[in-house]
Design an enzyme around this catalytic site. Sequence first.
Site, PDB file in Angstrom:
ATOM      1  N   CYS A   1       6.191 -32.955 -29.381  1.00 46.94           N
ATOM      2  CA  CYS A   1       7.210 -32.985 -30.428  1.00 46.94           C
ATOM      3  C   CYS A   1       7.468 -34.439 -30.819  1.00 46.94           C
ATOM      4  CB  CYS A   1       8.517 -32.384 -29.936  1.00 46.94           C
ATOM      5  SG  CYS A   1       8.376 -30.699 -29.347  1.00 46.94           S
ATOM      6  N   HIS A  26      14.582 -33.594 -33.378  1.00 46.78           N
ATOM      7  CA  HIS A  26      13.520 -33.301 -32.404  1.00 46.78           C
ATOM      8  C   HIS A  26      12.722 -32.141 -33.000  1.00 46.78           C
ATOM      9  CE1 HIS A  26      12.525 -32.404 -27.857  1.00 46.78           C
ATOM     10  NE2 HIS A  26      11.526 -32.070 -28.640  1.00 46.78           N
ATOM     11  N   THR A  56      17.398 -37.430 -26.651  1.00 46.29           N
ATOM     12  CA  THR A  56      16.647 -36.192 -26.469  1.00 46.29           C
ATOM     13  C   THR A  56      15.731 -36.393 -25.264  1.00 46.29           C
ATOM     14  OG1 THR A  56      15.471 -34.412 -27.606  1.00 46.29           O
ATOM     15  CG2 THR A  56      14.729 -36.627 -28.099  1.00 46.29           C
TER      16      THR A  56
END
Lengths: 161, 206
Positions: free
Chosen positions: A29, A46, A23
């Site tokens: 996040c 995520h 990711t």
Amino acid sequence: MGVMIKVGMADLKVCKAPDNLTTLGLGSCVGASIYDPVTKVSGMLHCMLPDSTKIANNQNRAKFADSGLDDLIADMKKLGAEQSRLVAKIAGGAQMFAFSGNNDMLRVGDRNVEAVKAKLKALRIPIIAEDTGLNYGRTIEFYSETGNLIIKSVGKETKTI
Amino acid sequence: MSKLDLNDVGSVQFDVLKEIGNIGAGNATTALSQMINTKVDMQVPKVELLGFQELPDIVGGAEKIVVGILVNLEGDVDGMMMFMVDKVCAHNLVDILMGKKPSNDDSDFDEISLSALQEIGNIIGGAYLNSLSSLTNLVITESIPYLSVDMAGAILSVPAIEFGKIGDKALLIQSRFLDDDMSVDGFFILIPTLESYDKIFGALGL
């Protein structure tokens, strides 16, 4: 070499070795990588927000730490993972802007990390490594064959945890 | 319950937010033009409602290095506003402000450049918010600007998380400034809290 599967923002993916997961540009996040070392089934979430029960508009379950982890584990089991063997490595939850003050909007990185930890504890999945907090973005790559999590940041050396 | 549904692009509310974005970006361009003392043209801003997955792509990918300048909003409208430009554009803006030729530099920013960027953020952010304030007659005060230079995905996570509390899309206003030597692509992201959206719509009689 397997393929590198991309996990977007508010997204989750699972795979099996030799495939890998990544990711890009994690900020506040949290990226949770979960792994079954025997079957080499791995999954990555995520998530953006801590708690799906606090928000009315919650159709996208991967957006939240709690519902996202539930779905991730369910998908991993379908690929042959065994929940009792799972281990986790987590990264992200940075505070991107150096605010002063106590605006609740600003602590969201910390709260995401806390929520992911609490949920993993409830699922009895141990966290064996983490690189969280501070004030910079992270790109993460999880390698299913070795269980290594590689973390890249701007102007910093690449880390393997 | 809030009246806002950002997933419904056909709604009057969405049109209003687009228009607020247009006017705000126009004011911000004028402020920028006065600051650098050159004529700056602005193309009609693109206003888009994007899913979180597509958000980083529009600015050139999640790992592209960008400068994000963020101010907190208080008063009648709570929330935040962010202005984002890519690193080379930010260097060019600073060069013009310092009276130099744009150098298309890609190096790290020094202290002076960083504080110049903060000032740029302050001025164009202020102009943007002024227009929102006079349009709605609401009092909006802004904090000092906070700056971060990092991957686009990481910077965008901050506004995306706020939009995430409301729905699964984020409202992005892309404005392109042009002067004789160069163009600067800038992005504005206005993120009122859910209650503040209602105040904005209420003030406009919606």
